[in-house]
Design an enzyme around this catalytic site. Sequence first.
Site, PDB file in Angstrom:
ATOM      1  N   ASP A  74     -17.182  50.408  -3.906  1.00  0.00           N
ATOM      2  CA  ASP A  74     -16.232  51.152  -3.086  1.00  0.00           C
ATOM      3  C   ASP A  74     -14.945  50.402  -2.784  1.00  0.00           C
ATOM      4  O   ASP A  74     -13.861  50.981  -2.762  1.00  0.00           O
ATOM      5  CB  ASP A  74     -16.885  51.580  -1.762  1.00  0.00           C
ATOM      6  CG  ASP A  74     -17.139  50.393  -0.840  1.00  0.00           C
ATOM      7  OD1 ASP A  74     -17.789  49.424  -1.288  1.00  0.00           O
ATOM      8  OD2 ASP A  74     -16.692  50.432   0.317  1.00  0.00           O
ATOM      9  N   ASP A  77     -16.355  44.774  -1.864  1.00  0.00           N
ATOM     10  CA  ASP A  77     -17.730  44.285  -1.900  1.00  0.00           C
ATOM     11  C   ASP A  77     -18.421  44.805  -3.151  1.00  0.00           C
ATOM     12  O   ASP A  77     -17.801  45.376  -4.038  1.00  0.00           O
ATOM     13  CB  ASP A  77     -18.479  44.705  -0.629  1.00  0.00           C
ATOM     14  CG  ASP A  77     -18.335  46.203  -0.346  1.00  0.00           C
ATOM     15  OD1 ASP A  77     -18.247  46.982  -1.314  1.00  0.00           O
ATOM     16  OD2 ASP A  77     -18.300  46.587   0.836  1.00  0.00           O
ATOM     17  N   TYR A 226     -20.118  53.305   6.701  1.00  0.00           N
ATOM     18  CA  TYR A 226     -19.593  54.646   6.444  1.00  0.00           C
ATOM     19  C   TYR A 226     -20.362  55.663   7.290  1.00  0.00           C
ATOM     20  O   TYR A 226     -21.092  56.493   6.780  1.00  0.00           O
ATOM     21  CB  TYR A 226     -19.669  54.988   4.949  1.00  0.00           C
ATOM     22  CG  TYR A 226     -18.686  54.209   4.113  1.00  0.00           C
ATOM     23  CD1 TYR A 226     -17.343  54.574   4.064  1.00  0.00           C
ATOM     24  CD2 TYR A 226     -19.087  53.086   3.402  1.00  0.00           C
ATOM     25  CE1 TYR A 226     -16.427  53.843   3.315  1.00  0.00           C
ATOM     26  CE2 TYR A 226     -18.180  52.348   2.651  1.00  0.00           C
ATOM     27  CZ  TYR A 226     -16.856  52.731   2.611  1.00  0.00           C
ATOM     28  OH  TYR A 226     -15.954  52.014   1.867  1.00  0.00           O
ATOM     29  N   GLU A 471      -7.941  44.521   2.150  1.00  0.00           N
ATOM     30  CA  GLU A 471      -9.020  45.049   1.321  1.00  0.00           C
ATOM     31  C   GLU A 471      -8.607  46.398   0.723  1.00  0.00           C
ATOM     32  O   GLU A 471      -8.125  47.276   1.429  1.00  0.00           O
ATOM     33  CB  GLU A 471     -10.310  45.230   2.128  1.00  0.00           C
ATOM     34  CG  GLU A 471     -11.492  45.650   1.255  1.00  0.00           C
ATOM     35  CD  GLU A 471     -12.823  45.643   1.989  1.00  0.00           C
ATOM     36  OE1 GLU A 471     -13.864  45.582   1.322  1.00  0.00           O
ATOM     37  OE2 GLU A 471     -12.820  45.696   3.243  1.00  0.00           O
TER      38      GLU A 471
END
Length: 619
Positions: A74, A77, A226, A471
């Site tokens: 995603d 990571d 999430y 990120e």
Amino acid sequence: MEKFASVVTLLLLLCFPVAFSGHDYGQALSKSLLFFEAQRSGVLPRNQRVTWRSHSGLNDGKSSGVNLVGGYYDAGDNVKFGLPMAFTVTMMAWSVIEYGSQLASNGELGHSIDAIKWGTDYFIKAHPEPNVLYGEVGDGNTDHYCWQRPEEMTTDRKAYRIDPSNPGSDLAGETAAAMAAASIVFRRSNPVYSRQLLTHAYQLFDFADKYRGKYDSSITIAQKYYQSVSGYNDELLWAAAWLYQASNNEFYLDYLGRNGDSMGGTGWSMTEFGWDVKYAGVQTLVAKFLMQGKAGKHTPVFQRFQQKADSFMCSLLGKGSRNIQKTPGGLIFRQHWNNMQFVTSASFLTTVYSDYLTSSRSNLKCSSGNVAPSQLLSFAKSQVDYILGDNPRATSYMVGYGNNFPQRVHHRGSSIVSYKVDRTFVTCRGGYATWYGRKGSDPNLLTGAIVGGPDAYDNFADRRDNYEQTEPATYNNAPLLGVLARLSSGHSGYSQLLPVVPAPVVRRPMPIRRPRVTSPIRASGPVAIVQKVTGSWVSKGRTYYRYSTTVINKSPRALKSLNLSIKNLYGPIWGLSRTGNSFGLPSWMHSLQAGKSLEFVYIHSTSPAYVAVSGYTLA
């Protein structure tokens, strides 16, 4: 002097305009698609263009007796989270559906379809039974404890699923939407695959609707990363809208008409759109159905959907009763952590809605009055231009685009030397010690990645540990595909599903007079300097100018060091390192290669500063 500088900086933050300089949207589009290849999990294909990546996650699903190899990581990571992955695929598919011809004219339709199929191939594997869907591989807790390349990760790769006893209507609904939207993309080029995707979408919608519940109540490990704050009603409506568009089956149109009020589709006035909250997307799609004349007996309900779509668009333009916050530089701002996801998704909705309204000869209805649809497209352009560098920091938030972009991205794969270059094993915690804390630039360029972006005051810190800002994420990039394709086409190409009408002629305001650049090119030995004005605006009776200065190495050898003398500078400067009164290469640039250039910018309220070379060292 420090007090004067702080006052000028504050003034600039308050007054920074939409920039005048143009961007190569086609180039940005091509780069943005490369990011998806960097995020691939599984066995990489022979035509893989991001060559520093290699195969990874080859045993995913094995312990659960299912093949879950493939899909996308995603963000920075090595976890495969199903909900944001499905939203990513839905938005990529929507981009192709609306702007396929523009993607093709840029030579990127094939790459876009490949990116979609990489996701849908995985979803087919993750949906082995009608009422079973695997929604996560790996977990954020163990993954975030380690800093390792995906090719050699040692973290837990447990697979998590939803089923009738452990439902997840939001996850199943979003995956149904992704499969339905993708089925439209493949309808002509691969009709067998298209029908397969639509069958999965039907089953997933039935599963989501019959066995209702939030997915993070079943896959609890996802709550920290999430969490489904909005619940599942928005995903059920979202899936129904996409299934209607994919199948033309009246059942799904009736579902929207019957449930629009009770499930919040016509009640919520939204100020965000993203992987969690889908209402604004539903409202936009249903408004499209209404404009197409498909509402029938559901017209009153669909009109309420459109009123909420209008409300969302008006709030973005600052013309609603509840407007969305913006930074002083003009970027919409929703939250500190990865704010850019909301920027790109909102920009996509304003782009398609502008074309829907234009095609149906309609105006946007705001509380302040009617608004021409061209203003929505202009808004989307302003947000994209900000992302690409037209902002107070002159920073491109797309890695690899422009001369000043993030160099220390919060991303495991890009921050550690490529597995193909050095196969020395990087341990779980050793990765933090050796690579995470490095001050240097990433060894692998994460081309096209849209990072989290600046804070509410346009500030940004390019540090690897600053995950809120540095990120990237797949769902940052996915909506941007359609926007970049649309912007690259100029005034051509509205939605193929609505009648096309010419864009209205909009008179541009007279440009502000700019000072002449008295010395456009200045050379000192092997170094050439070019200055130009790229923006100007008036604040409190004073005109401020944004100057772009390009330094070109004309030598056949690299510049190891460079010292610039800058005189008559009365404002802030970005893109150079500074020691006293001397300026040099930015901290992330160790040398300026032969034939290459760097760009820095400064802002003040007078003629250009005097920039000269005071010293240099050749390699």
